[in-house]
Enzyme design. Sequence first.
Site, PDB file in Angstrom:
ATOM      1  N   ARG A 197       0.954  -1.425   0.232  1.00 12.47           N
ATOM      2  CA  ARG A 197       0.120   0.109   0.120  1.00 12.47           C
ATOM      3  C   ARG A 197       1.010   1.220   0.083  1.00 12.47           C
ATOM      4  NH1 ARG A 197      -2.848   0.165   5.018  1.00 12.47           N
ATOM      5  NH2 ARG A 197      -0.791   2.201   5.785  1.00 12.47           N
TER       6      ARG A 197
ATOM      7  N   GLU B  65       4.617   7.044   2.713  1.00 11.76           N
ATOM      8  CA  GLU B  65       5.156   5.759   2.696  1.00 11.76           C
ATOM      9  C   GLU B  65       4.570   4.901   1.952  1.00 11.76           C
ATOM     10  OE1 GLU B  65       5.281   4.498   6.614  1.00 11.76           O
ATOM     11  OE2 GLU B  65       3.373   4.125   6.862  1.00 11.76           O
TER      12      GLU B  65
ATOM     13  N   ASN C 224       4.263   0.882   2.631  1.00 16.96           N
ATOM     14  CA  ASN C 224       3.722  -0.710   3.307  1.00 16.96           C
ATOM     15  C   ASN C 224       4.738  -1.872   2.353  1.00 16.96           C
ATOM     16  OD1 ASN C 224       3.005   1.527   5.641  1.00 16.96           O
ATOM     17  ND2 ASN C 224       1.535   1.667   3.809  1.00 16.96           N
TER      18      ASN C 224
ATOM     19  N   SER D  53      -2.989  -3.021   6.326  1.00 21.83           N
ATOM     20  CA  SER D  53      -4.128  -3.675   6.631  1.00 21.83           C
ATOM     21  C   SER D  53      -5.244  -2.507   5.798  1.00 21.83           C
ATOM     22  CB  SER D  53      -4.188  -3.007   7.923  1.00 21.83           C
ATOM     23  OG  SER D  53      -3.371  -1.777   8.312  1.00 21.83           O
TER      24      SER D  53
ATOM     25  N   LYS E   3      12.137   2.881   6.328  1.00 25.08           N
ATOM     26  CA  LYS E   3      12.400   4.527   5.580  1.00 25.08           C
ATOM     27  C   LYS E   3      13.214   4.856   5.062  1.00 25.08           C
ATOM     28  CE  LYS E   3       7.967   5.454   7.431  1.00 25.08           C
ATOM     29  NZ  LYS E   3       7.957   3.684   7.724  1.00 25.08           N
TER      30      LYS E   3
ATOM     31  N   LYS F  20      11.378  10.433  11.300  1.00 27.43           N
ATOM     32  CA  LYS F  20      10.708   9.541  11.054  1.00 27.43           C
ATOM     33  C   LYS F  20      11.941   7.709  11.607  1.00 27.43           C
ATOM     34  CE  LYS F  20       7.275   9.599   8.135  1.00 27.43           C
ATOM     35  NZ  LYS F  20       6.434   9.158   7.077  1.00 27.43           N
TER      36      LYS F  20
ATOM     37  N   GLU G 168       6.782   0.555  11.396  1.00 30.71           N
ATOM     38  CA  GLU G 168       5.455   0.144  10.913  1.00 30.71           C
ATOM     39  C   GLU G 168       4.871   0.525  11.480  1.00 30.71           C
ATOM     40  OE1 GLU G 168       5.361   1.209   7.786  1.00 30.71           O
ATOM     41  OE2 GLU G 168       7.414   0.653   6.405  1.00 30.71           O
ATOM     42  N   GLY G 169       3.204   0.668  11.889  1.00 32.26           N
ATOM     43  CA  GLY G 169       2.333   0.630  12.784  1.00 32.26           C
ATOM     44  C   GLY G 169       1.581   1.816  13.697  1.00 32.26           C
TER      45      GLY G 169
ATOM     46  N   ARG H 162      -8.098   6.380   5.667  1.00 33.67           N
ATOM     47  CA  ARG H 162      -8.039   7.337   6.967  1.00 33.67           C
ATOM     48  C   ARG H 162      -8.330   8.889   7.468  1.00 33.67           C
ATOM     49  NH1 ARG H 162      -2.274   3.697   8.551  1.00 33.67           N
ATOM     50  NH2 ARG H 162      -2.421   5.449   6.529  1.00 33.67           N
TER      51      ARG H 162
END
Length: 482
Positions: free
Chosen positions: A130, A146, A148, A153, A310, A368, A372-373, A456
């Site tokens: 993604r 970013e 992923n 998810s 990153k 950063k 992840e997450g 989101r």
Amino acid sequence: MSTSIMTLPSCIPIPIEENQLKEVIEKTKDWAVMHGIGIRSRTNFSEDSIDFAPFLLLPSTFPRREFEKAVEIQTTLNELMHRVAHNQEFLKETLQGTIQVDEFTGNLYKIWETVMEEGVNQRLSLGLVRSDYMLHGISNKIKQVEYNTISVSMSGIGNGISLCNRFVMEELGHFDLLHNLPENNALTGMTMGLLEAWKIYGDPKAAIMVIVEDVTYNICDQRFHEFELRRLNPRVKIMRRTLTQIYQEGCLTDDNELVVNGVIVSVIYYRSAYTPEQIPTKKEWDARLMIERSQAIKCPSIQFHLAGTKKVQQALAKPGVLEMFLSEPKKIAAVREIFTGLYGLDFDEAGDQAIQMALDDPDRFVLKPQREGGGNNVYGMEIRDAILAMKDTKERTAWILMERIRPPITTGYMVRPGGKNPPDLAEMVSELGIFGVIIGDSQKIMVNRQVGHMLRTKVATADEGGVAAGYGALDSPYLIDI
């Protein structure tokens, strides 16, 4: 907030009359629960119940041209990151500083080195990926947040929120506006990637294994993929295991097939193992190595996991680097246009300049780490404190500095479990995610598709935005021409 930030109009006139608003929210909460837009409570966890996931009642407006640009560029980004993942020299050079100071990334790198030295038993990689964007500044052009590559998810319940927002628009009588809600087939698209990898492996008795956390909060999003697999092909065996369980139950055969509890595993799908907490001891690291040594097709393979760091994102933004992986000038220009300012903090002239920029104007950047997450980044004046604490240590090389994206404001109703009904109108900002599937090895790409989207949204004053991490809310785009 910068004075150059735009405000985008709502998809329909707001505020909505209070009694009508209360009624539609009550109905939509039930719709969400009954259609699996759910998440387990972190504060009152039970395997026997779910809350509805936080959501936006109305879809958020998003410029049509930028949405279409993000959709169009996804296959190029898939190709780029696949080629990055299979370029041993580039990964080695890019991560050499990071792995010395970031233990987690260093351990991943050691597994990759070990497998490369022993000989790779499965050359195919499966990427369920993604790419995330926010609109930036007065021009409202997308800039990449970013890319992923592991445990990607929200293609499960993100699919559902598109239908939920459509339901609300119908409930409020706006049938004439439904054509501005783009179709979303992310769940089927991502699941087809797993099924294609399973078919390529060629053993109808082999299982697809989902690697999960000890406690799963984002259960609906994960299970939807399992149930969609069952719908697409009822004969596919699906198993869920933690890395600890794989250590206990798993082994490799003489020809390096992975067997867990007596079942051959053909595809490994990681929904965990992207933070240090999820690989806490040597047992879990040994299980991760055993998986990587196996013939199973990994999603992602260890090198694809490393490509999502990153540091790699920052390295790709350097002049002349994209040309190593993409040959068409048009594709290179399109990718370069979505990059925002990305700076390494290495011990060189460029790194020292980046350190000074962060100290001079910390509000201009996001700091950063290689994680992840959600919940890991540093913002605002805290950047100065973090930089001062590490500027003379090797730790700084494990971080990157990213120009802060300044997205436009939208206004809407955020509905949260336990929140008041009706909620207040809130100013918010959104992040668009485009899903992709890629399957191939270092020589050949067999599958490369864009398969859907998610949105989101968070209140405009919040820094982090992950839904599963508890910061944002599910949303879908309402496309406008501006």
